[in-house]
Design a protein around this motif. Sequence first.
Motif, PDB file in Angstrom:
ATOM      1  N   CYS A 189       0.839  -1.195   0.000  1.00 53.43           N
ATOM      2  CA  CYS A 189       0.000   0.000   0.000  1.00 53.43           C
ATOM      3  C   CYS A 189       0.874   1.244   0.000  1.00 53.43           C
ATOM      4  N   SER A 190       0.239   2.356  -0.281  1.00 49.55           N
ATOM      5  CA  SER A 190       0.880   3.666  -0.191  1.00 49.55           C
ATOM      6  C   SER A 190       0.082   4.504   0.789  1.00 49.55           C
ATOM      7  N   ILE A 191       0.786   5.196   1.662  1.00 47.75           N
ATOM      8  CA  ILE A 191       0.161   6.095   2.623  1.00 47.75           C
ATOM      9  C   ILE A 191       0.543   7.507   2.212  1.00 47.75           C
ATOM     10  N   ASN A 192      -0.449   8.317   1.895  1.00 43.24           N
ATOM     11  CA  ASN A 192      -0.212   9.720   1.564  1.00 43.24           C
ATOM     12  C   ASN A 192      -0.620  10.563   2.759  1.00 43.24           C
ATOM     13  N   ILE A 193       0.264  11.441   3.183  1.00 43.09           N
ATOM     14  CA  ILE A 193       0.014  12.285   4.355  1.00 43.09           C
ATOM     15  C   ILE A 193      -0.161  13.723   3.888  1.00 43.09           C
ATOM     16  N   ILE A 210      -4.275  -2.093  -3.704  1.00 44.95           N
ATOM     17  CA  ILE A 210      -4.994  -2.758  -4.795  1.00 44.95           C
ATOM     18  C   ILE A 210      -6.375  -3.181  -4.309  1.00 44.95           C
ATOM     19  N   GLN A 211      -6.462  -3.572  -3.038  1.00 44.34           N
ATOM     20  CA  GLN A 211      -7.711  -4.070  -2.494  1.00 44.34           C
ATOM     21  C   GLN A 211      -8.700  -2.963  -2.131  1.00 44.34           C
ATOM     22  N   PHE A 212      -8.223  -1.782  -1.723  1.00 46.26           N
ATOM     23  CA  PHE A 212      -9.137  -0.746  -1.251  1.00 46.26           C
ATOM     24  C   PHE A 212      -8.475   0.610  -1.185  1.00 46.26           C
ATOM     25  N   PHE A 213      -9.304   1.609  -0.948  1.00 49.05           N
ATOM     26  CA  PHE A 213      -8.880   2.995  -0.709  1.00 49.05           C
ATOM     27  C   PHE A 213      -9.446   3.389   0.630  1.00 49.05           C
ATOM     28  N   TYR A 214      -8.618   3.924   1.518  1.00 55.81           N
ATOM     29  CA  TYR A 214      -9.040   4.214   2.888  1.00 55.81           C
ATOM     30  C   TYR A 214      -8.712   5.652   3.225  1.00 55.81           C
ATOM     31  N   LEU A 215      -9.704   6.366   3.762  1.00 53.91           N
ATOM     32  CA  LEU A 215      -9.484   7.743   4.208  1.00 53.91           C
ATOM     33  C   LEU A 215      -9.483   7.806   5.701  1.00 53.91           C
ATOM     34  N   GLY A 263      -4.974  20.285   3.334  1.00 52.46           N
ATOM     35  CA  GLY A 263      -4.888  19.514   2.098  1.00 52.46           C
ATOM     36  C   GLY A 263      -3.560  19.569   1.387  1.00 52.46           C
ATOM     37  N   GLU A 264      -2.567  20.215   1.976  1.00 50.50           N
ATOM     38  CA  GLU A 264      -1.240  20.284   1.354  1.00 50.50           C
ATOM     39  C   GLU A 264      -0.528  18.945   1.511  1.00 50.50           C
ATOM     40  N   PHE A 265      -0.014  18.419   0.390  1.00 51.04           N
ATOM     41  CA  PHE A 265       0.704  17.140   0.417  1.00 51.04           C
ATOM     42  C   PHE A 265       1.977  17.261   1.249  1.00 51.04           C
ATOM     43  N   VAL A 266       2.227  16.257   2.091  1.00 54.22           N
ATOM     44  CA  VAL A 266       3.411  16.246   2.948  1.00 54.22           C
ATOM     45  C   VAL A 266       4.388  15.149   2.520  1.00 54.22           C
ATOM     46  N   LYS A 267       3.903  13.908   2.416  1.00 52.31           N
ATOM     47  CA  LYS A 267       4.809  12.798   2.134  1.00 52.31           C
ATOM     48  C   LYS A 267       4.032  11.543   1.742  1.00 52.31           C
ATOM     49  N   THR A 268       4.683  10.677   0.962  1.00 55.33           N
ATOM     50  CA  THR A 268       4.155   9.347   0.661  1.00 55.33           C
ATOM     51  C   THR A 268       5.058   8.316   1.299  1.00 55.33           C
ATOM     52  N   ILE A 269       4.455   7.354   1.959  1.00 54.98           N
ATOM     53  CA  ILE A 269       5.184   6.219   2.525  1.00 54.98           C
ATOM     54  C   ILE A 269       4.722   4.982   1.762  1.00 54.98           C
ATOM     55  N   ASN A 270       5.657   4.277   1.132  1.00 59.26           N
ATOM     56  CA  ASN A 270       5.324   3.047   0.416  1.00 59.26           C
ATOM     57  C   ASN A 270       5.607   1.856   1.308  1.00 59.26           C
ATOM     58  N   HIS A 271       4.589   1.039   1.506  1.00 55.26           N
ATOM     59  CA  HIS A 271       4.710  -0.151   2.356  1.00 55.26           C
ATOM     60  C   HIS A 271       4.620  -1.381   1.469  1.00 55.26           C
ATOM     61  N   PRO A 322       4.049  21.253  14.185  1.00 57.40           N
ATOM     62  CA  PRO A 322       2.985  20.664  15.002  1.00 57.40           C
ATOM     63  C   PRO A 322       1.623  20.977  14.388  1.00 57.40           C
ATOM     64  N   GLY A 323       0.692  20.055  14.510  1.00 62.39           N
ATOM     65  CA  GLY A 323      -0.642  20.285  13.981  1.00 62.39           C
ATOM     66  C   GLY A 323      -1.342  18.987  13.673  1.00 62.39           C
ATOM     67  N   LEU A 324      -2.480  19.095  13.013  1.00 59.25           N
ATOM     68  CA  LEU A 324      -3.259  17.929  12.612  1.00 59.25           C
ATOM     69  C   LEU A 324      -2.852  17.508  11.212  1.00 59.25           C
ATOM     70  N   TYR A 325      -2.738  16.200  11.011  1.00 62.56           N
ATOM     71  CA  TYR A 325      -2.417  15.647   9.704  1.00 62.56           C
ATOM     72  C   TYR A 325      -3.412  14.553   9.393  1.00 62.56           C
ATOM     73  N   ILE A 326      -3.727  14.413   8.121  1.00 67.71           N
ATOM     74  CA  ILE A 326      -4.620  13.346   7.689  1.00 67.71           C
ATOM     75  C   ILE A 326      -3.856  12.449   6.727  1.00 67.71           C
ATOM     76  N   TYR A 327      -4.355  11.236   6.554  1.00 65.69           N
ATOM     77  CA  TYR A 327      -3.700  10.320   5.628  1.00 65.69           C
ATOM     78  C   TYR A 327      -4.737   9.584   4.804  1.00 65.69           C
ATOM     79  N   THR A 328      -4.315   9.183   3.620  1.00 60.25           N
ATOM     80  CA  THR A 328      -5.097   8.275   2.795  1.00 60.25           C
ATOM     81  C   THR A 328      -4.238   7.051   2.568  1.00 60.25           C
TER      82      THR A 328
END
Length: 103
Positions: free
Chosen positions: A49-53, A98-103, A58-66, A88-94
Amino acid sequence: STLDRSSAASDVYKRQNVSVVPNPYIISSRFNESTNGNRIRFTNLPQQCSINIYTISGEFVKTINHDDSFKGSSFWDLKNSSGRAVAPGLYIYTLHSIQFFYL
């Protein structure tokens, strides 16, 4: 087939249990390990999977590939894609798989 259904059920289980620890992250907590620096951990990830932070705005920070068939965890070192420490602050990830998309 039965194998396909059990595999799909396993993916649904993983998707529902993806979490970030510690949450909330407190910079002065004991979770900060001096040998590894400040970091947080994504748990119960699918094999690939890929984790986008993103920042809360909504500003892109980083992608982590697992990509690991044995460990369902990946760490974020709290740095952006340029290697700089994030503010410091709040961050969201997606989470994209292949199996799913998670917010």
